[in-house]
Motif scaffolding. Structure first.
Motif, PDB file in Angstrom:
ATOM      1  N   VAL A   7       1.008  -1.069  -0.054  1.00 31.23           N
ATOM      2  CA  VAL A   7      -0.197  -0.489   0.283  1.00 31.23           C
ATOM      3  C   VAL A   7       0.758   1.283   0.453  1.00 31.23           C
ATOM      4  CG1 VAL A   7      -1.957   0.989   1.706  1.00 31.23           C
ATOM      5  CG2 VAL A   7      -1.732  -0.874   1.171  1.00 31.23           C
ATOM      6  N   ASN A   8       1.936   1.799   0.446  1.00 35.13           N
ATOM      7  CA  ASN A   8       2.485   2.468   0.837  1.00 35.13           C
ATOM      8  C   ASN A   8       4.274   2.150  -0.006  1.00 35.13           C
ATOM      9  OD1 ASN A   8       1.335   3.394   3.450  1.00 35.13           O
ATOM     10  ND2 ASN A   8       2.289   2.315   4.341  1.00 35.13           N
ATOM     11  N   VAL A   9       3.654   1.229  -0.956  1.00 36.48           N
ATOM     12  CA  VAL A   9       4.156   2.129  -2.059  1.00 36.48           C
ATOM     13  C   VAL A   9       4.329   1.833  -4.144  1.00 36.48           C
ATOM     14  CG1 VAL A   9       7.251   0.499  -3.218  1.00 36.48           C
ATOM     15  CG2 VAL A   9       6.601   0.595  -1.150  1.00 36.48           C
ATOM     16  N   PRO A  10       3.467   2.719  -3.780  1.00 33.47           N
ATOM     17  CA  PRO A  10       2.851   2.767  -5.134  1.00 33.47           C
ATOM     18  C   PRO A  10       3.297   2.292  -6.455  1.00 33.47           C
ATOM     19  CG  PRO A  10       3.045   5.088  -4.369  1.00 33.47           C
ATOM     20  CD  PRO A  10       3.566   3.798  -3.296  1.00 33.47           C
ATOM     21  N   GLY A  11       4.162   2.215  -6.501  1.00 33.87           N
ATOM     22  CA  GLY A  11       5.329   1.362  -8.189  1.00 33.87           C
ATOM     23  C   GLY A  11       5.285   0.301  -7.836  1.00 33.87           C
ATOM     24  N   TRP A  12       4.844  -0.427  -6.523  1.00 37.76           N
ATOM     25  CA  TRP A  12       4.730  -1.438  -6.929  1.00 37.76           C
ATOM     26  C   TRP A  12       3.516  -2.419  -7.305  1.00 37.76           C
ATOM     27  CZ3 TRP A  12       8.954  -3.755  -2.937  1.00 37.76           C
ATOM     28  CH2 TRP A  12      10.607  -4.125  -3.893  1.00 37.76           C
ATOM     29  N   ARG A  13       3.006  -2.663  -8.172  1.00 37.16           N
ATOM     30  CA  ARG A  13       1.486  -3.476  -8.500  1.00 37.16           C
ATOM     31  C   ARG A  13       2.158  -4.846  -9.141  1.00 37.16           C
ATOM     32  NH1 ARG A  13       0.677  -1.160  -4.584  1.00 37.16           N
ATOM     33  NH2 ARG A  13      -0.266   0.802  -4.001  1.00 37.16           N
ATOM     34  N   ASP A  14       1.298  -5.625  -8.215  1.00 40.63           N
ATOM     35  CA  ASP A  14       1.284  -7.076  -8.263  1.00 40.63           C
ATOM     36  C   ASP A  14       3.022  -7.551  -9.488  1.00 40.63           C
ATOM     37  OD1 ASP A  14      -1.053  -8.551  -7.680  1.00 40.63           O
ATOM     38  OD2 ASP A  14      -2.207  -6.897  -9.697  1.00 40.63           O
ATOM     39  N   PHE A  15       3.540  -6.932  -8.513  1.00 42.06           N
ATOM     40  CA  PHE A  15       5.625  -6.768  -9.000  1.00 42.06           C
ATOM     41  C   PHE A  15       5.943  -7.801  -8.000  1.00 42.06           C
ATOM     42  CE2 PHE A  15      10.059  -5.614  -8.538  1.00 42.06           C
ATOM     43  CZ  PHE A  15       9.790  -5.290  -9.399  1.00 42.06           C
ATOM     44  N   PRO A  16       6.598  -8.461 -10.021  1.00 39.87           N
ATOM     45  CA  PRO A  16       7.343 -10.123  -9.511  1.00 39.87           C
ATOM     46  C   PRO A  16       8.452 -10.326  -9.003  1.00 39.87           C
ATOM     47  CG  PRO A  16       7.534  -9.110 -11.877  1.00 39.87           C
ATOM     48  CD  PRO A  16       6.672  -7.873 -10.824  1.00 39.87           C
ATOM     49  N   LEU A  17       8.738  -9.416  -7.372  1.00 39.49           N
ATOM     50  CA  LEU A  17       9.724  -9.784  -6.242  1.00 39.49           C
ATOM     51  C   LEU A  17      10.364 -10.667  -6.536  1.00 39.49           C
ATOM     52  CD1 LEU A  17      11.271  -8.041  -4.989  1.00 39.49           C
ATOM     53  CD2 LEU A  17       9.768  -8.742  -2.992  1.00 39.49           C
ATOM     54  N   VAL A  18       9.750 -12.387  -6.086  1.00 33.25           N
ATOM     55  CA  VAL A  18      10.670 -13.259  -6.099  1.00 33.25           C
ATOM     56  C   VAL A  18      11.344 -14.037  -7.114  1.00 33.25           C
ATOM     57  CG1 VAL A  18       9.776 -15.865  -5.885  1.00 33.25           C
ATOM     58  CG2 VAL A  18       8.528 -14.052  -4.762  1.00 33.25           C
ATOM     59  N   ALA A  19      10.374 -13.176  -8.415  1.00 38.25           N
ATOM     60  CA  ALA A  19      11.170 -13.898  -9.870  1.00 38.25           C
ATOM     61  C   ALA A  19      12.238 -13.474 -10.075  1.00 38.25           C
ATOM     62  CB  ALA A  19      10.190 -14.384 -11.266  1.00 38.25           C
ATOM     63  N   ARG A  20      12.326 -11.645  -9.964  1.00 44.32           N
ATOM     64  CA  ARG A  20      13.584 -11.226 -10.266  1.00 44.32           C
ATOM     65  C   ARG A  20      14.715 -10.622  -9.193  1.00 44.32           C
ATOM     66  NH1 ARG A  20      12.238  -6.199 -12.903  1.00 44.32           N
ATOM     67  NH2 ARG A  20      14.228  -6.105 -13.439  1.00 44.32           N
ATOM     68  N   VAL A  21      14.574 -11.458  -7.944  1.00 46.34           N
ATOM     69  CA  VAL A  21      15.552 -11.831  -6.582  1.00 46.34           C
ATOM     70  C   VAL A  21      16.041 -13.243  -6.728  1.00 46.34           C
ATOM     71  CG1 VAL A  21      15.910 -12.344  -4.446  1.00 46.34           C
ATOM     72  CG2 VAL A  21      14.344  -9.980  -5.000  1.00 46.34           C
ATOM     73  N   THR A  22      15.025 -14.105  -7.799  1.00 45.35           N
ATOM     74  CA  THR A  22      15.458 -15.352  -7.748  1.00 45.35           C
ATOM     75  C   THR A  22      16.918 -15.233  -8.809  1.00 45.35           C
ATOM     76  OG1 THR A  22      13.493 -16.611  -7.217  1.00 45.35           O
ATOM     77  CG2 THR A  22      15.098 -17.850  -8.334  1.00 45.35           C
ATOM     78  N   GLU A  23      16.442 -14.335  -9.970  1.00 46.11           N
ATOM     79  CA  GLU A  23      17.303 -13.656 -11.255  1.00 46.11           C
ATOM     80  C   GLU A  23      18.878 -13.548 -10.329  1.00 46.11           C
ATOM     81  OE1 GLU A  23      15.767 -11.524 -13.360  1.00 46.11           O
ATOM     82  OE2 GLU A  23      14.573 -12.705 -13.955  1.00 46.11           O
ATOM     83  N   ALA A  24      18.682 -12.895  -9.089  1.00 48.89           N
ATOM     84  CA  ALA A  24      19.726 -12.381  -8.639  1.00 48.89           C
ATOM     85  C   ALA A  24      21.051 -13.435  -7.604  1.00 48.89           C
ATOM     86  CB  ALA A  24      19.882 -10.402  -7.663  1.00 48.89           C
ATOM     87  N   VAL A  25      20.339 -14.277  -6.953  1.00 47.59           N
ATOM     88  CA  VAL A  25      20.895 -14.935  -5.747  1.00 47.59           C
ATOM     89  C   VAL A  25      21.380 -16.447  -6.642  1.00 47.59           C
ATOM     90  CG1 VAL A  25      20.165 -13.600  -4.635  1.00 47.59           C
ATOM     91  CG2 VAL A  25      18.406 -15.504  -5.053  1.00 47.59           C
ATOM     92  N   ASP A  26      20.988 -15.958  -7.867  1.00 47.37           N
ATOM     93  CA  ASP A  26      21.832 -17.577  -8.958  1.00 47.37           C
ATOM     94  C   ASP A  26      20.657 -19.313  -8.372  1.00 47.37           C
ATOM     95  OD1 ASP A  26      23.758 -16.311  -9.912  1.00 47.37           O
ATOM     96  OD2 ASP A  26      24.850 -16.405  -8.434  1.00 47.37           O
TER      97      ASP A  26
END
Length: 322
Positions: free
Chosen positions: A90-109
Motif C-alpha cells: 500500500v505504501n509503495v505505489p510503484g509496485w503493483r503485482d510486482f514479480p519480486l520473487v522472480a527478480r530476486v531469484t535471478e539475482a541470487v543464482d
C-alpha cells in the motif's frame, strides 16, 4: 555479530517497508550478521524500488558467509501474494503485482526465495525468539509506517494461502471513517499507524517543536509532557488497535497480542490506553483476558522473521521454534 569463522547455515533475510529496506544473514539461533540497509524510494517507479532491494542483496552476496546461505527469505509490506511471488505494498505505489520473487531469484543464482508479508514475518520472529515464544495462539502486530500482523494458531505460524493471514491493519474499525489507501474506510492502519497519529495531532492543533519533524515519536514525546492533543491522538490509535485485537480474539481465540514496530516505542503512552480499551471491546469469556505485550526483537524482528518463515516453508528444522 557472528564470529569471523561462523559457517552457517544462514538464511539471507530481506525486510521491505515503506521507509527502509534492510538485509542480513540470519543463523539458526536468530543471530544477525552482514547487515545492509537502504532507504525505500517509495515514491519512485517499480525498477527504482527494485534497484534498492538488489543493492541490499548485493551487499549480502559480498559477505563472507554468503557461501553458507541455504535460502532467501523476504518479508514485505503488504499485501503480498506469496503463491505468485508478487507484492503490492500500500505504501509503495510503484509496485503493483510486482514479480519480486522472480527478480530476486535471478539475482541470487537460483537459491530458493520465500516471500511473506511483513506482519507474518514479525510473527514468525516473535514466536521463535521473542514475546510470543511458548504461546500456541498469538497475534503479533507491526505498528509503524503501516500496520501489519500475523497469527500463530495451534502452535504453528499461519501465513494463509497468499501470505497475508492476520493482516489486522486493514480490518475496518470505523465503518464510515476516513478513506484508506487500500480503498476501504476506517481501517486500523488509517487510524493507528505512525503517520496517521502525527496527522491527527497536527489536525488537532499540535505544533512540533522547532526543528522537529512531525512524527509519531514527536507526538509521543509531547504526550509524555501532558499535551492533551497528543494524548488524544495516541488514545484514538490505541482504541483502533484494541478493536482490531478484540475482533481477532473473538474470531480465532488468541491468548496474547504482541505489539512491535516504531509506534510501540511510545511505551505506556500507547499500551496503557490500549489495554484499557481492550477490556471494553473483548468482553466474551473466550476473548477476554488477552495479554498485550511489547515485542522483544525490536527493529530486527522483520529480518529474523523473514528467515524463520522461509526456513519453516522449506522445512529447515533448525530455524523453527523450540
Amino acid at each position: 555479530m557472528h564470529p569471523q569463522g561462523a559457517t552457517g547455515p544462514f538464511v539471507a533475510a530481506i525486510d521491505i517497508g515503506g521507509t527502509k529496506i534492510a538485509g542480513a544473514l540470519v543463523d539458526a539461533e536468530g543471530r544477525l550478521s552482514a547487515r545492509a540497509l537502504r532507504p525505500t524510494p517509495a515514491g519512485e517507479d517499480d525498477e527504482t524500488v527494485l534497484r534498492a532491494v538488489l543493492d541490499v542483496v548485493g551487499e549480502l552476496r559480498a559477505a563472507p558467509g554468503w557461501a553458507a546461505v541455504a535460502a532467501v527469505g523476504i518479508g514485505s509490506a503488504g499485501p503480498v501474494d506469496a503463491a505468485h511471488g508478487t507484492v503490492s505494498p500500500v505504501n509503495v505505489p510503484g509496485w503493483r503485482d510486482f514479480p519480486l520473487v522472480a527478480r530476486v531469484t535471478e539475482a541470487v543464482d537460483g537459491l530458493p526465495v520465500v516471500l511473506t508479508g511483513d506482519g507474518v514475518a514479525m510473527t514468525a520472529a516473535e514466536h521463535w525468539q521473542g514475546a510470543a515464544r511458548g504461546y500456541d495462539n498469538a497475534l503479533c502486530m507491526v505498528v509503524s509506517t503501516g500496520v501489519g500482523g500475523g497469527l500463530v494458531l495451534g502452535g504453528a505460524l499461519l501465513p494463509g494461502p497468499t501470505g497475508n493471514a492476520g493482516h489486522i491493519g486493514h480490518i475496518s474499525v470505523d465503518l464510515d471513517g476516513d478513506l484508506c489507501p487500500c480503498g476501504s474506510r476506517g481501517c486500523v492502519e488509517r487510524i493507528a499507524s505512525g503517520p496517521n497519529i502525527a496527522r491527527r495531532a497536527l489536525d488537532g492543533g499540535w505544533v512540533p517543536p522547532v526543528g522537529t519533524a512531525p512524527t509519531a515519536a514527536a507526538v509521543a514525546e509531547a504526550a509524555r509532557a501532558g499535551d492533551a492533543v497528543a494524548l488524544a491522538s495516541f488514545d484514538r490509535a490505541a482504541q483502533a488497535l484494541a478493536a482490531g485485537i478484540a475482533a481477532t480474539a473473538t474470531l480465532v481465540e488468541i491468548h496474547v497480542a504482541v505489539i512491535g514496530g516504531g509506534v510501540a516505542g511510545a511505551g505506556p503512552i500507547l499500551f496503557d490506553p490500549l489495554r484499557e480499551h481492550l477490556t471494553r471491546y473483548a468482553t466474551l469469556s473466550f476473548a477476554a483476558g488477552v495479554e498485550v505485550v511489547p515485542a522483544k526483537l525490536g527493529t530486527d524482528a522483520g529480518l529474523v522473521g523473514a528467515a524463520a518463515a522461509a526456513a519453516q516453508a522449506l522445512r529447515l528444522s533448525a530455524f523453527t521454534p523450540a
